[in-house]
Design an enzyme around this catalytic site. Sequence first.
Site, mmCIF file in Angstrom:
data_model
loop_
_atom_site.group_PDB
_atom_site.id
_atom_site.type_symbol
_atom_site.label_atom_id
_atom_site.label_comp_id
_atom_site.label_asym_id
_atom_site.label_seq_id
_atom_site.Cartn_x
_atom_site.Cartn_y
_atom_site.Cartn_z
ATOM 1 N N ALA A 12 17.883 3.518 -4.104
ATOM 2 C CA ALA A 12 17.732 2.074 -3.299
ATOM 3 C C ALA A 12 18.999 1.362 -3.421
ATOM 4 O O ALA A 12 19.928 1.766 -4.304
ATOM 5 C CB ALA A 12 16.722 1.359 -4.104
ATOM 6 N N GLY A 13 19.190 0.544 -2.413
ATOM 7 C CA GLY A 13 20.191 -0.717 -2.534
ATOM 8 C C GLY A 13 21.660 -0.058 -2.652
ATOM 9 O O GLY A 13 22.135 0.890 -2.065
ATOM 10 N N SER A 139 27.396 -8.420 -12.598
ATOM 11 C CA SER A 139 27.034 -9.397 -11.830
ATOM 12 C C SER A 139 27.570 -10.526 -11.665
ATOM 13 O O SER A 139 28.198 -10.955 -12.917
ATOM 14 C CB SER A 139 25.571 -9.582 -11.855
ATOM 15 O OG SER A 139 25.219 -10.711 -11.055
ATOM 16 N N TYR A 152 18.491 -12.196 -17.848
ATOM 17 C CA TYR A 152 19.309 -11.359 -16.860
ATOM 18 C C TYR A 152 20.787 -11.671 -16.914
ATOM 19 O O TYR A 152 21.364 -10.751 -17.131
ATOM 20 C CB TYR A 152 18.640 -11.429 -15.465
ATOM 21 C CG TYR A 152 19.364 -10.727 -14.522
ATOM 22 C CD1 TYR A 152 19.282 -9.362 -14.558
ATOM 23 C CD2 TYR A 152 20.285 -11.355 -13.750
ATOM 24 C CE1 TYR A 152 20.166 -8.544 -13.608
ATOM 25 C CE2 TYR A 152 21.053 -10.637 -12.648
ATOM 26 C CZ TYR A 152 20.810 -9.062 -12.548
ATOM 27 O OH TYR A 152 21.582 -8.465 -11.742
ATOM 28 N N LYS A 156 23.977 -9.051 -18.210
ATOM 29 C CA LYS A 156 25.222 -8.825 -17.281
ATOM 30 C C LYS A 156 26.444 -9.297 -18.150
ATOM 31 O O LYS A 156 27.534 -8.623 -17.879
ATOM 32 C CB LYS A 156 25.067 -9.450 -15.841
ATOM 33 C CG LYS A 156 23.950 -8.476 -15.285
ATOM 34 C CD LYS A 156 24.342 -7.127 -14.921
ATOM 35 C CE LYS A 156 23.190 -6.527 -13.898
ATOM 36 N NZ LYS A 156 23.584 -5.169 -13.787
ATOM 37 N N VAL A 185 23.232 -9.455 -3.047
ATOM 38 C CA VAL A 185 23.378 -8.189 -2.075
ATOM 39 C C VAL A 185 22.038 -8.216 -1.649
ATOM 40 O O VAL A 185 20.934 -8.189 -2.388
ATOM 41 C CB VAL A 185 23.599 -7.288 -2.781
ATOM 42 C CG1 VAL A 185 24.025 -6.107 -1.909
ATOM 43 C CG2 VAL A 185 24.927 -7.495 -3.718
ATOM 44 N N THR A 187 19.222 -6.133 -1.157
ATOM 45 C CA THR A 187 18.592 -4.769 -1.481
ATOM 46 C C THR A 187 17.138 -5.061 -1.852
ATOM 47 O O THR A 187 16.391 -5.923 -1.697
ATOM 48 C CB THR A 187 19.366 -4.216 -2.758
ATOM 49 O OG1 THR A 187 19.293 -5.218 -3.901
ATOM 50 C CG2 THR A 187 20.771 -4.182 -2.489
HETATM 51 P P1 NDP Z 1 17.627 -2.018 -6.119
HETATM 52 O O1 NDP Z 1 16.404 -2.389 -6.831
HETATM 53 O O2 NDP Z 1 17.781 -1.914 -4.597
HETATM 54 O O3 NDP Z 1 17.968 -0.745 -6.847
HETATM 55 C C1 NDP Z 1 17.961 -0.398 -8.305
HETATM 56 C C2 NDP Z 1 18.211 0.904 -8.624
HETATM 57 O O4 NDP Z 1 17.956 1.269 -10.011
HETATM 58 C C3 NDP Z 1 17.051 1.699 -7.950
HETATM 59 O O5 NDP Z 1 17.461 2.864 -7.460
HETATM 60 C C4 NDP Z 1 16.029 1.962 -9.122
HETATM 61 O O6 NDP Z 1 15.297 3.217 -8.952
HETATM 62 C C5 NDP Z 1 17.040 1.823 -10.264
HETATM 63 N N1 NDP Z 1 16.478 1.812 -11.450
HETATM 64 C C6 NDP Z 1 15.817 0.544 -12.016
HETATM 65 N N2 NDP Z 1 15.320 0.835 -13.272
HETATM 66 C C7 NDP Z 1 15.803 2.001 -13.586
HETATM 67 C C8 NDP Z 1 15.530 2.785 -14.647
HETATM 68 N N3 NDP Z 1 14.968 2.451 -15.739
HETATM 69 N N4 NDP Z 1 15.815 4.048 -14.827
HETATM 70 C C9 NDP Z 1 16.741 4.573 -13.856
HETATM 71 N N5 NDP Z 1 16.722 3.929 -12.891
HETATM 72 C C10 NDP Z 1 16.419 2.735 -12.496
HETATM 73 O O7 NDP Z 1 18.681 -3.164 -6.782
HETATM 74 P P2 NDP Z 1 20.270 -3.017 -6.479
HETATM 75 O O8 NDP Z 1 20.816 -2.121 -5.643
HETATM 76 O O9 NDP Z 1 20.602 -4.547 -6.040
HETATM 77 O O10 NDP Z 1 20.772 -3.061 -7.921
HETATM 78 C C11 NDP Z 1 21.779 -2.029 -8.337
HETATM 79 C C12 NDP Z 1 22.525 -2.892 -9.451
HETATM 80 O O11 NDP Z 1 23.130 -4.037 -8.998
HETATM 81 C C13 NDP Z 1 21.820 -3.417 -10.252
HETATM 82 O O12 NDP Z 1 22.498 -3.230 -11.872
HETATM 83 C C14 NDP Z 1 21.654 -5.028 -10.327
HETATM 84 O O13 NDP Z 1 21.506 -5.687 -11.491
HETATM 85 C C15 NDP Z 1 23.202 -5.168 -9.515
HETATM 86 N N6 NDP Z 1 23.174 -6.215 -8.885
HETATM 87 C C16 NDP Z 1 22.479 -6.678 -7.823
HETATM 88 C C17 NDP Z 1 22.855 -7.758 -7.025
HETATM 89 C C18 NDP Z 1 21.906 -8.179 -5.952
HETATM 90 O O14 NDP Z 1 22.024 -9.277 -5.594
HETATM 91 N N7 NDP Z 1 21.147 -7.259 -5.501
HETATM 92 C C19 NDP Z 1 23.637 -8.442 -7.197
HETATM 93 C C20 NDP Z 1 24.726 -8.171 -8.486
HETATM 94 C C21 NDP Z 1 24.502 -7.260 -9.152
HETATM 95 P P3 NDP Z 1 13.914 3.666 -9.465
HETATM 96 O O15 NDP Z 1 13.204 2.473 -9.101
HETATM 97 O O16 NDP Z 1 13.614 4.840 -8.424
HETATM 98 O O17 NDP Z 1 13.985 4.152 -10.796
HETATM 99 C C1 8X3 Z 2 22.186 -10.656 -8.915
HETATM 100 C C2 8X3 Z 2 22.705 -11.637 -8.511
HETATM 101 O O1 8X3 Z 2 22.800 -14.193 -8.495
HETATM 102 O O2 8X3 Z 2 20.736 -13.180 -8.271
HETATM 103 O O3 8X3 Z 2 22.691 -10.044 -10.064
HETATM 104 O O4 8X3 Z 2 21.818 -13.107 -10.317
HETATM 105 S S1 8X3 Z 2 22.052 -12.918 -8.971
#
Ligand code: NDP
Ligand code: 8X3
Length: 252
Positions: A12-13, A139, A152, A156, A185, A187
């Site tokens: 995802a994402g 993040s 959280y 980070k 982002v 997602t």
């Molecule tokens: P999504 O929820 O869209 O994707 C998260 C991904 O992580 C999924 O593919 C999920 O797959 C996988 N995942 C979660 N837990 C596990 C686990 N225990 N083992 C293996 N895979 C896991 O979120 P994002 O794409 O937004 O997040 C990706 C990264 O970016 C994260 O580290 C998040 O903290 C970081 N981030 C996100 C931001 C945002 O605003 N979206 C901003 C800043 C940072 P599955 O469930 O199939 O295991």
């Molecule tokens: C995800 C961004 O601002 O929701 O890491 O923590 S925030």
Amino acid sequence: MSKIALITGATAGIGEACARLFASQKYDLILLARRAERLDSLAETLSKEFGIKVKTVVADVRDKAAVQKLENLPEDWKKVDVLINNAGLSRGLDPINSGDTDDWDVMIDTNVKGLLYVTKVVSNWMINNSTGHIVNIGSIAGKETYINGNVYCATKYAVDSLNQAMRIDLLSHKIKVTGIHPGAVSTEFSEVRFKGDTERAKKVYDGFEPLHAQDIAEAIWFAVTRPAHVNINDMIVMATAQANTTHLLREI
Ligand code: NDP
Ligand code: 8X3
């Protein structure tokens, strides 16, 4: 020979966007996440569309033994050029006195310990190969703490610290280490944080254009394609409408 990227959280994402972008640039991929069906379907799509090889690994990064099984991959697949430590999540948004301790465990175990388990295995491959680039997804929450972000944010901040530590420890092996720190982002992140409450999740992005997963994939691609003598240590990427974690220009 094609380069290889290992991407955690590829279903995802941001992880999925990275998989697509790296596939389009002819990288072979090792894609890791828990949801097998999504992994299989992505692998099939990318291999058909871009003619690349894809290995899927169904694993929970919190499960040390499952991560260790990466060692069972054929030797050719251990020539990983780029590791994207992306798997991560937030659970809940509550004050420290009333947060759910199970949520805390999930965040700490995934965002910190999971990242460490994967890094330990893959950094040893990179050392054996005398080359590699580790990209850690932090993040903005690892640069500033916001109300109710407590655990959280702490995970980070830990990623930010580990990013610096890895750069020191892997310096002599010429392994690059980059931290990418996105702001909001769009997602599945907020849906996961609010445990399937899609209405509440949608509100996070109301009235402004957040970053898209592709924006972060492109930032990572930029970091990964610098010449050998250049390393991007750290990159904070925000939506134009987001000055920091508390100042957002919402035009509703
Ligand atoms: P999504 O929820 O869209 O994707 C998260 C991904 O992580 C999924 O593919 C999920 O797959 C996988 N995942 C979660 N837990 C596990 C686990 N225990 N083992 C293996 N895979 C896991 O979120 P994002 O794409 O937004 O997040 C990706 C990264 O970016 C994260 O580290 C998040 O903290 C970081 N981030 C996100 C931001 C945002 O605003 N979206 C901003 C800043 C940072 P599955 O469930 O199939 O295991
Ligand atoms: C995800 C961004 O601002 O929701 O890491 O923590 S925030």
